[in-house]
Design a protein around this motif. Structure first.
Motif, PDB file in Angstrom:
ATOM      1  N   ARG A   5       0.824  -1.211   0.000  1.00  0.00           N
ATOM      2  CA  ARG A   5       0.000   0.000   0.000  1.00  0.00           C
ATOM      3  C   ARG A   5       0.861   1.265   0.000  1.00  0.00           C
ATOM      4  O   ARG A   5       0.475   2.276  -0.556  1.00  0.00           O
ATOM      5  CB  ARG A   5      -0.944   0.006   1.199  1.00  0.00           C
ATOM      6  CG  ARG A   5      -2.001  -1.092   1.127  1.00  0.00           C
ATOM      7  CD  ARG A   5      -2.886  -1.145   2.363  1.00  0.00           C
ATOM      8  NE  ARG A   5      -2.206  -1.042   3.647  1.00  0.00           N
ATOM      9  CZ  ARG A   5      -1.538  -2.035   4.250  1.00  0.00           C
ATOM     10  NH1 ARG A   5      -1.460  -3.217   3.689  1.00  0.00           N
ATOM     11  NH2 ARG A   5      -0.956  -1.854   5.423  1.00  0.00           N
ATOM     12  N   SER A   6       2.032   1.193   0.656  1.00  0.00           N
ATOM     13  CA  SER A   6       2.914   2.358   0.682  1.00  0.00           C
ATOM     14  C   SER A   6       4.371   1.924   0.769  1.00  0.00           C
ATOM     15  O   SER A   6       4.690   0.897   1.379  1.00  0.00           O
ATOM     16  CB  SER A   6       2.567   3.288   1.846  1.00  0.00           C
ATOM     17  OG  SER A   6       2.893   2.683   3.077  1.00  0.00           O
ATOM     18  N   ASP A  28       1.639  -0.516  -9.692  1.00  0.00           N
ATOM     19  CA  ASP A  28       0.317  -0.345  -9.084  1.00  0.00           C
ATOM     20  C   ASP A  28       0.147   1.131  -8.740  1.00  0.00           C
ATOM     21  O   ASP A  28       0.762   1.619  -7.790  1.00  0.00           O
ATOM     22  CB  ASP A  28       0.184  -1.196  -7.826  1.00  0.00           C
ATOM     23  CG  ASP A  28      -1.200  -1.084  -7.186  1.00  0.00           C
ATOM     24  OD1 ASP A  28      -1.953  -0.125  -7.484  1.00  0.00           O
ATOM     25  OD2 ASP A  28      -1.532  -1.956  -6.367  1.00  0.00           O
ATOM     26  N   PRO A  29      -0.682   1.834  -9.506  1.00  0.00           N
ATOM     27  CA  PRO A  29      -0.856   3.267  -9.266  1.00  0.00           C
ATOM     28  C   PRO A  29      -1.467   3.602  -7.905  1.00  0.00           C
ATOM     29  O   PRO A  29      -1.425   4.748  -7.478  1.00  0.00           O
ATOM     30  CB  PRO A  29      -1.769   3.731 -10.404  1.00  0.00           C
ATOM     31  CG  PRO A  29      -2.270   2.519 -11.079  1.00  0.00           C
ATOM     32  CD  PRO A  29      -1.454   1.354 -10.648  1.00  0.00           C
ATOM     33  N   GLY A  30      -1.984   2.607  -7.210  1.00  0.00           N
ATOM     34  CA  GLY A  30      -2.581   2.843  -5.897  1.00  0.00           C
ATOM     35  C   GLY A  30      -1.581   2.882  -4.754  1.00  0.00           C
ATOM     36  O   GLY A  30      -1.935   3.227  -3.626  1.00  0.00           O
ATOM     37  N   ILE A  31      -0.330   2.550  -5.012  1.00  0.00           N
ATOM     38  CA  ILE A  31       0.689   2.550  -3.964  1.00  0.00           C
ATOM     39  C   ILE A  31       1.117   3.991  -3.675  1.00  0.00           C
ATOM     40  O   ILE A  31       1.447   4.749  -4.578  1.00  0.00           O
ATOM     41  CB  ILE A  31       1.922   1.710  -4.375  1.00  0.00           C
ATOM     42  CG1 ILE A  31       1.532   0.237  -4.556  1.00  0.00           C
ATOM     43  CG2 ILE A  31       3.040   1.839  -3.340  1.00  0.00           C
ATOM     44  CD1 ILE A  31       2.636  -0.632  -5.137  1.00  0.00           C
ATOM     45  N   GLN A  47       8.964   9.386  11.072  1.00  0.00           N
ATOM     46  CA  GLN A  47       8.360   9.949  12.282  1.00  0.00           C
ATOM     47  C   GLN A  47       7.054  10.676  11.980  1.00  0.00           C
ATOM     48  O   GLN A  47       6.300  10.984  12.889  1.00  0.00           O
ATOM     49  CB  GLN A  47       9.346  10.897  12.966  1.00  0.00           C
ATOM     50  CG  GLN A  47      10.537  10.158  13.543  1.00  0.00           C
ATOM     51  CD  GLN A  47      11.672  11.074  13.975  1.00  0.00           C
ATOM     52  OE1 GLN A  47      11.793  12.213  13.532  1.00  0.00           O
ATOM     53  NE2 GLN A  47      12.537  10.556  14.837  1.00  0.00           N
ATOM     54  N   THR A  48       6.768  10.938  10.692  1.00  0.00           N
ATOM     55  CA  THR A  48       5.591  11.741  10.349  1.00  0.00           C
ATOM     56  C   THR A  48       4.526  10.991   9.546  1.00  0.00           C
ATOM     57  O   THR A  48       3.442  11.515   9.360  1.00  0.00           O
ATOM     58  CB  THR A  48       6.007  12.989   9.535  1.00  0.00           C
ATOM     59  OG1 THR A  48       6.601  12.564   8.308  1.00  0.00           O
ATOM     60  CG2 THR A  48       6.980  13.851  10.306  1.00  0.00           C
ATOM     61  N   ILE A  49       4.838   9.792   9.043  1.00  0.00           N
ATOM     62  CA  ILE A  49       3.865   9.060   8.226  1.00  0.00           C
ATOM     63  C   ILE A  49       3.431   7.782   8.931  1.00  0.00           C
ATOM     64  O   ILE A  49       4.098   7.318   9.854  1.00  0.00           O
ATOM     65  CB  ILE A  49       4.426   8.708   6.822  1.00  0.00           C
ATOM     66  CG1 ILE A  49       5.624   7.748   6.936  1.00  0.00           C
ATOM     67  CG2 ILE A  49       4.786   9.964   6.050  1.00  0.00           C
ATOM     68  CD1 ILE A  49       6.102   7.163   5.613  1.00  0.00           C
ATOM     69  N   ASP A  50       2.315   7.222   8.472  1.00  0.00           N
ATOM     70  CA  ASP A  50       1.933   5.892   8.930  1.00  0.00           C
ATOM     71  C   ASP A  50       2.976   4.895   8.448  1.00  0.00           C
ATOM     72  O   ASP A  50       3.657   5.123   7.447  1.00  0.00           O
ATOM     73  CB  ASP A  50       0.556   5.502   8.369  1.00  0.00           C
ATOM     74  CG  ASP A  50      -0.565   6.265   9.033  1.00  0.00           C
ATOM     75  OD1 ASP A  50      -0.384   6.737  10.173  1.00  0.00           O
ATOM     76  OD2 ASP A  50      -1.628   6.410   8.395  1.00  0.00           O
ATOM     77  N   ARG A  51       3.059   3.801   9.121  1.00  0.00           N
ATOM     78  CA  ARG A  51       4.045   2.767   8.812  1.00  0.00           C
ATOM     79  C   ARG A  51       3.958   2.333   7.348  1.00  0.00           C
ATOM     80  O   ARG A  51       2.913   1.870   6.900  1.00  0.00           O
ATOM     81  CB  ARG A  51       3.786   1.573   9.723  1.00  0.00           C
ATOM     82  CG  ARG A  51       4.684   0.402   9.531  1.00  0.00           C
ATOM     83  CD  ARG A  51       4.340  -0.672  10.535  1.00  0.00           C
ATOM     84  NE  ARG A  51       3.119  -1.348  10.180  1.00  0.00           N
ATOM     85  CZ  ARG A  51       3.071  -2.575   9.663  1.00  0.00           C
ATOM     86  NH1 ARG A  51       4.167  -3.251   9.468  1.00  0.00           N
ATOM     87  NH2 ARG A  51       1.925  -3.124   9.357  1.00  0.00           N
ATOM     88  N   PRO A  52       5.058   2.478   6.592  1.00  0.00           N
ATOM     89  CA  PRO A  52       5.029   1.985   5.206  1.00  0.00           C
ATOM     90  C   PRO A  52       5.130   0.461   5.195  1.00  0.00           C
ATOM     91  O   PRO A  52       5.611  -0.143   6.152  1.00  0.00           O
ATOM     92  CB  PRO A  52       6.272   2.620   4.584  1.00  0.00           C
ATOM     93  CG  PRO A  52       7.209   2.805   5.737  1.00  0.00           C
ATOM     94  CD  PRO A  52       6.343   3.085   6.935  1.00  0.00           C
ATOM     95  N   ASP A  53       4.671  -0.136   4.114  1.00  0.00           N
ATOM     96  CA  ASP A  53       4.784  -1.592   3.980  1.00  0.00           C
ATOM     97  C   ASP A  53       6.211  -2.017   3.648  1.00  0.00           C
ATOM     98  O   ASP A  53       6.622  -3.121   3.979  1.00  0.00           O
ATOM     99  CB  ASP A  53       3.838  -2.087   2.881  1.00  0.00           C
ATOM    100  CG  ASP A  53       2.403  -1.842   3.258  1.00  0.00           C
ATOM    101  OD1 ASP A  53       1.987  -2.257   4.352  1.00  0.00           O
ATOM    102  OD2 ASP A  53       1.686  -1.212   2.463  1.00  0.00           O
ATOM    103  N   SER A 126       2.621 -10.507   1.010  1.00  0.00           N
ATOM    104  CA  SER A 126       1.388 -11.286   1.001  1.00  0.00           C
ATOM    105  C   SER A 126       1.603 -12.691   1.583  1.00  0.00           C
ATOM    106  O   SER A 126       0.680 -13.495   1.615  1.00  0.00           O
ATOM    107  CB  SER A 126       0.821 -11.369  -0.415  1.00  0.00           C
ATOM    108  OG  SER A 126       1.715 -12.086  -1.264  1.00  0.00           O
ATOM    109  N   GLY A 127       2.825 -12.964   2.039  1.00  0.00           N
ATOM    110  CA  GLY A 127       3.128 -14.241   2.674  1.00  0.00           C
ATOM    111  C   GLY A 127       3.360 -15.380   1.716  1.00  0.00           C
ATOM    112  O   GLY A 127       3.356 -16.543   2.088  1.00  0.00           O
ATOM    113  N   GLN A 128       3.606 -15.071   0.431  1.00  0.00           N
ATOM    114  CA  GLN A 128       3.818 -16.121  -0.568  1.00  0.00           C
ATOM    115  C   GLN A 128       5.290 -16.390  -0.840  1.00  0.00           C
ATOM    116  O   GLN A 128       5.611 -17.248  -1.627  1.00  0.00           O
ATOM    117  CB  GLN A 128       3.129 -15.725  -1.877  1.00  0.00           C
ATOM    118  CG  GLN A 128       1.644 -15.585  -1.750  1.00  0.00           C
ATOM    119  CD  GLN A 128       1.033 -15.025  -3.016  1.00  0.00           C
ATOM    120  OE1 GLN A 128       1.661 -14.968  -4.061  1.00  0.00           O
ATOM    121  NE2 GLN A 128      -0.230 -14.608  -2.930  1.00  0.00           N
ATOM    122  N   ALA A 129       6.174 -15.623  -0.207  1.00  0.00           N
ATOM    123  CA  ALA A 129       7.610 -15.822  -0.487  1.00  0.00           C
ATOM    124  C   ALA A 129       8.271 -16.595   0.631  1.00  0.00           C
ATOM    125  O   ALA A 129       7.859 -16.611   1.730  1.00  0.00           O
ATOM    126  CB  ALA A 129       8.303 -14.477  -0.666  1.00  0.00           C
TER     127      ALA A 129
END
Length: 129
Positions: A5-6, A28-31, A47-53, A126-129
């Protein structure tokens, strides 16, 4: 739909940051893509953003290089992002080994960022690796 997501991209080279953002948006343009020009700037962004993936991190940068970032990240943010991937032009096996000593560093890619690299990150998240 991807599991990513990010992403925070960290590189001192503006063209590498552009290539990363372009490749990610094409994947993925949604990232959401955050960027920082060195390790210290990346700490400030975290320190300023939500946790990136994921964090995509260069090694050789001024102010705070990738290894200095990893040290500080391990102390202050361990577990903050599920996946840190090194993206570097370094072909040194010593750099690769040093980076992969951190349990949160899951991949080591050579520049430029490619779709296949993002597919690997997506499978990890996604847990597939």
């Amino acid at each position: 739909m991807t599991a990513i997501r990010s992403i925070l991209t960290v590189d001192d080279d503006e063209s590498d940051l552009f290539i990363c953002a372009y490749t990610i948006r094409k994947f993925d343009p949604g990232i959401t893509v955050h960027k920082a020009e060195n390790g210290l700037a990346a700490i400030e962004v975290l320190q300023t953003i939500d946790r990136p993936d994921a964090i995509i991190l260069d090694i050789n940068m001024p102010v705070m290089n990738g290894f200095e970032f990893l040290e500080r990240y391990a102390r202050e943010f361990n577990g903050h992002a599920p996946v840190v991937a090194m993206l570097t032009s370094s072909h040194l096996s010593a750099d690769r080994e040093k980076a992969l000593r951190y349990d949160f560093v899951k991949s080591y890619f050579e520049k430029p960022l490619k779709r296949e690299d993002l597919e690997i990150l997506d499978r990890m998240l996604s847990g597939q690796a």
